[in-house]
Structures are given as structure tokens and as C-alpha cells.
Design a protein around this motif. Structure first.
Motif, short mmCIF file in Angstrom:
data_model
loop_
_atom_site.label_atom_id
_atom_site.label_comp_id
_atom_site.label_asym_id
_atom_site.label_seq_id
_atom_site.Cartn_x
_atom_site.Cartn_y
_atom_site.Cartn_z
N ASP A 4 -4.98 -3.53 2.68
CA ASP A 4 -4.37 -3.55 4.01
C ASP A 4 -2.88 -3.31 3.78
OD1 ASP A 4 -3.17 -4.07 6.41
OD2 ASP A 4 -4.23 -5.94 6.80
N ASN A 5 -2.42 -2.11 4.09
CA ASN A 5 -1.04 -1.72 3.76
C ASN A 5 -0.02 -2.02 4.86
OD1 ASN A 5 -1.52 -0.65 1.13
ND2 ASN A 5 -2.52 1.12 2.11
N ASP A 6 -0.45 -2.80 5.88
CA ASP A 6 0.47 -3.19 6.94
C ASP A 6 1.19 -1.95 7.49
OD1 ASP A 6 1.98 -4.67 8.70
OD2 ASP A 6 3.41 -5.40 7.20
N ILE A 7 0.40 -1.05 8.05
CA ILE A 7 0.94 0.24 8.48
C ILE A 7 2.08 0.09 9.49
CG2 ILE A 7 0.37 2.41 9.62
CD1 ILE A 7 -0.82 2.11 6.84
N ILE A 8 1.98 -0.90 10.36
CA ILE A 8 2.98 -1.06 11.43
C ILE A 8 4.32 -1.51 10.87
CG2 ILE A 8 3.59 -2.30 13.53
CD1 ILE A 8 0.63 -2.44 14.20
N ASN A 9 4.32 -2.59 10.09
CA ASN A 9 5.58 -3.16 9.61
C ASN A 9 5.94 -2.72 8.19
OD1 ASN A 9 6.00 -4.83 11.99
ND2 ASN A 9 4.31 -6.09 11.21
N ASP A 10 4.92 -2.28 7.42
CA ASP A 10 5.13 -1.82 6.05
C ASP A 10 5.81 -2.90 5.19
OD1 ASP A 10 4.90 -0.01 3.97
OD2 ASP A 10 6.87 0.89 4.34
N LYS A 11 5.32 -4.13 5.32
CA LYS A 11 5.92 -5.24 4.56
C LYS A 11 4.89 -6.08 3.83
CE LYS A 11 10.03 -5.85 7.49
NZ LYS A 11 10.78 -6.81 8.36
N GLU A 12 3.85 -6.51 4.52
CA GLU A 12 2.87 -7.44 3.95
C GLU A 12 1.64 -6.68 3.43
OE1 GLU A 12 3.47 -10.63 3.54
OE2 GLU A 12 5.43 -10.45 4.53
N ARG A 13 1.78 -6.07 2.28
CA ARG A 13 0.67 -5.32 1.69
C ARG A 13 -0.21 -6.27 0.89
NH1 ARG A 13 5.48 -3.30 0.57
NH2 ARG A 13 6.19 -1.48 1.74
N VAL A 14 -1.50 -6.29 1.20
CA VAL A 14 -2.41 -7.22 0.52
C VAL A 14 -3.71 -6.51 0.17
CG1 VAL A 14 -1.46 -9.31 1.60
CG2 VAL A 14 -3.33 -8.04 2.73
#
Length: 381
Positions: free
Chosen positions: A73-83
Motif C-alpha cells: 500500500d504505497n499511500d498514493i494520496i499522501n505518499d508518506k505511509e508506505r506499508v
């Protein structure tokens, strides 16, 4: 002495054979090149385990499907919390939370990687971090300090290595008798890490072998690989234990064969030469076979220090002709997955080149290649 070749109509029969072998052997090592069906064999072996009286799984496996238990889950919207998300429904993770997997994974991971991780068991996700050295300018003086960068996206290779270390940690739990993994009777390990360089191949193979030796008498093991260096290291590490070694081959009619190897591991180039030879004998020569032959000649010429692979061919007068033909015919994008027949002239040329190569380089080949080799190649010395 000739080594027995066992033929099987389908993967189900092959998997049953492997399970029968493990009644007396602790380890089975399978060597096969890509496209043979190693992953499918591992899954069929796993499915055979579910046909026991309890109808329950008995195999902890590592293959391409294992990696699919994790997704980003690459946090497409915020591009911060990649898990990295974990498929918690899988039995693979049955002891994750209560058995403190983090502390068991980390010692394995530290051998190969420089990043760290943490597991959120409520959300079933993994976040990664890495320490980096940064330079700062304090009143005109450049200083360095260490900072931790969180929620990083690790590379595909690092991700694969992490998943491999997760598997090793679970294997250790099963060997140690953890209740959550008391269902494990077999380990089936198929091509553990793709795209390994030689140093890492040796390290991974050696570490795996040491772990598997702890399983002796507790859990039976199958290891399959197309990586010859990895395979050789595992062979050497477990050679004093009860084991079987096979070359796995998929035949033109989609059936399978197992050929017992000698104490010397079945080297990759010999396996490929065996495939090329069988193609010439059957006449089922495809365009991609020129690519395979070119690869073998290139490696041989490199080993001997030749300037070009034409020097690997027996008949000096044909050297230039053969080299030009291979250059031309191996430049096409010939796929093993979409095989195309050669025309008759090219088939004859292919036989002559392969025959010339085998005449010059007397490999310690299987009996299948030795018997009347020149005659079957259509090549007259």
C-alpha cells in the motif's frame, strides 16, 4: 553406470514419488531450469498433503505464491505511509503475533540487509525504516549525524529478501516444535531468492542448509532450484545426510522425468545440452534452441579465454560459417513460451553446430548423450 530415469504422466504422480522418497530420505534436491514446472510441482506436493486422513495441510512451502501473501500500500494520496500488507488469513502466519516473529526475523535479516522493520498486528502491515548519514552545516562547519528515515519503500530485491527471512523464522519455529506450527511435516522450498548474485547465492544457500540440518529427524525437506551455484552449495552442505538428488525435466509431450544424478551436482550447462540433444533426436527443434546454444558457447569461450565463441567449434573450416549462423539466428526474440519450429535447413545447421561443439569439448555427459552421439546428431567426424 547408467542412472535410472523415472517417467511420470503428470505432476500428481511426480509429487507422490517425492513423498515416497521422503519415507527413507531426509532431503530431496531437484535441479531444473526455468519453465520446467518447479513451482507447480511444489503446489501439487502441498495438495497431496491435504489428502491425508485429517484432510489438513502438512507442508510449509516457499515459492512464488508465498511472495503473493504480501502486497504494497504505497499511500498514493499522501505518499508518506508506505506499508507492506500481510494476508492474515493464510495459515502461514498462524503464529505471527504470539510468537514474537519480529525478534526471530531480525537476526536473519541483519545478515543480508541494512534496513529495519516493525509489524502492526492490529492492521496486519509492515513498515520499513533505514538509518542514513546526513550532513548539516552548523555555523559554517559541516557535521554528519545519523537519522532514521521511516515508511520507506524497499526495493523489490530487499522485499524478497525480507519475505525469505520471514520464512526462515517460521521454519525455525516449526523445527523448535512451536505449537502453532506443529502441523508442519515437510518444508518445500522452490527457488528461494531470484536474481541473486554469486556472493548472496552462496550465503543464502549456506545459511539455509545449516537451518535445514536442524530439521533432520523432525521435518522432511524438498529444495528445488534453477540456480546452479545455489544448488551446488546446498548439495555439498547436506551430502553426508540421507538424501536424493534429481534432474527434473519436462518432456515435449508435457510429461515429466526425474533422473538421479551422481555425487557431482547436475551442472546447468549439461542440463541444457541434454535438452538440446533430445530436441535434435526427436526433430522437435525450435527457434529458441539457437539462443540456448549460443549462450552455452559464449560461456564456454569465456571460460577458455577465447576472443569469440567460434573457437569452441571442432571443425576449423566451418568455424566462421557456424559463428555467423549463430550470430544471425540467435538475435531474434525467440521465446521458450511461444516456440516456433525451425525450417529444415536451419535444423540441419543446428545439428551440425551442436555436434561440432560436443566433438571438441568432451563433457562428462549423461549416457543419453554419449551413445552414438555423432550419428544421432547427423554429424560425421
Amino acid at each position: 553406470m547408467a542412472k535410472k530415469i523415472y517417467n511420470y504422466k503428470n505432476l500428481s504422480e511426480l509429487a507422490i514419488r517425492l513423498r515416497d522418497d521422503l519415507k527413507t530420505a531426509d532431503f530431496i534436491l531437484l535441479y531444473a531450469h526455468n519453465g520446467t514446472g518447479k513451482t507447480r510441482v511444489s503446489m501439487e506436493f502441498k495438495e497431496q498433503g491435504k489428502k491425508n486422513k485429517q484432510k489438513q495441510a502438512d507442508t510449509l512451502y516457499f515459492n512464488a505464491f508465498t511472495e503473493d501473501l504480501f502486497s504494497w500500500d504505497n499511500d498514493i494520496i499522501n505518499d508518506k505511509e508506505r506499508v507492506l500488507k500481510i494476508n492474515s488469513a493464510s495459515k502461514f502466519f498462524s503464529g505471527f503475533q504470539e510468537l514474537e516473529l519480529e525478534n526471530r526475523i531480525r537476526p536473519f535479516l541483519n545478515r543480508y540487509a541494512d534496513f529495519d522493520f516493525s509489524i502492526d498486528y492490529d492492521k496486519w502491515q509492515i513498515s520499513f525504516s533505514r538509518q542514513v548519514r546526513v550532513k548539516t552545516n552548523v555555523k559554517g562547519e559541516v557535521q554528519e549525524k545519523t537519522e532514521t528515515v521511516n515508511s520507506i519503500k524497499v526495493s523489490r530485491g530487499e522485499e524478497n529478501m525480507f519475505i525469505w527471512c520471514v520464512f526462515l523464522a517460521i521454519c525455525q519455529l516449526a523445527i523448535d516444535g512451536a505449537e502453532a506450527y506443529n502441523w508442519v511435516k515437510y518444508f518445500y522450498i522452490d527457488d528461494p531468492i531470484s536474481s541473486l548474485d554469486d556472493n548472496n547465492a552462496i550465503a543464502v544457500a549456506s545459511d539455509l542448509s545449516q537451518l535445514l540440518l536442524q530439521a533432520e529427524g523432525k521435518i522432511k525437506v524438498v529444495v528445488s532450484s534453477h540456480h546452479i551455484l545455489f544448488y551446488n552449495v546446498v548439495c555439498n552442505e547436506i551430502k553426508k545426510k540421507p538424501h536424493e538428488k534429481y534432474f527434473l525435466y519436462k518432456k515435449a509431450d508435457q510429461s515429466y522425468s526425474l533422473r538421479k544424478t551422481t555425487d557431482t551436482p547436475y551442472f546447468h550447462h549439461v542440463a541444457l545440452l541434454s535438452e538440446l540433444n533430445e530436441a535434435t533426436v526427436s526433430g522437435n527443434i525450435k527457434t529458441y534452441h539457437f539462443n540456448i546454444l549460443r549462450s552455452i558457447l559464449e560461456k564456454t569461450s569465456s571460460f577458455f579465454g577465447f576472443n569469440d565463441f567460434g573457437k569452441c567449434i571442432y571443425n576449423v573450416e566451418d568455424e566462421v560459417l557456424f559463428e555467423r549462423a549463430l550470430n544471425l539466428l540467435s538475435h531474434g526474440k525467440h521465446s521458450i513460451y511461444e516456440p516456433v519450429d525451425m525450417n529444415d535447413d536451419n535444423k540441419e545447421l543446428f545439428k551440425r553446430i551442436l555436434g561440432a561443439f560436443l566433438d571438441k569439448h568432451q563433457f562428462e555427459l549423461p549416457e543419453l548423450l554419449k551413445d552414438s552421439r555423432a550419428e544421432r546428431m547427423g554429424y560425421d567426424r
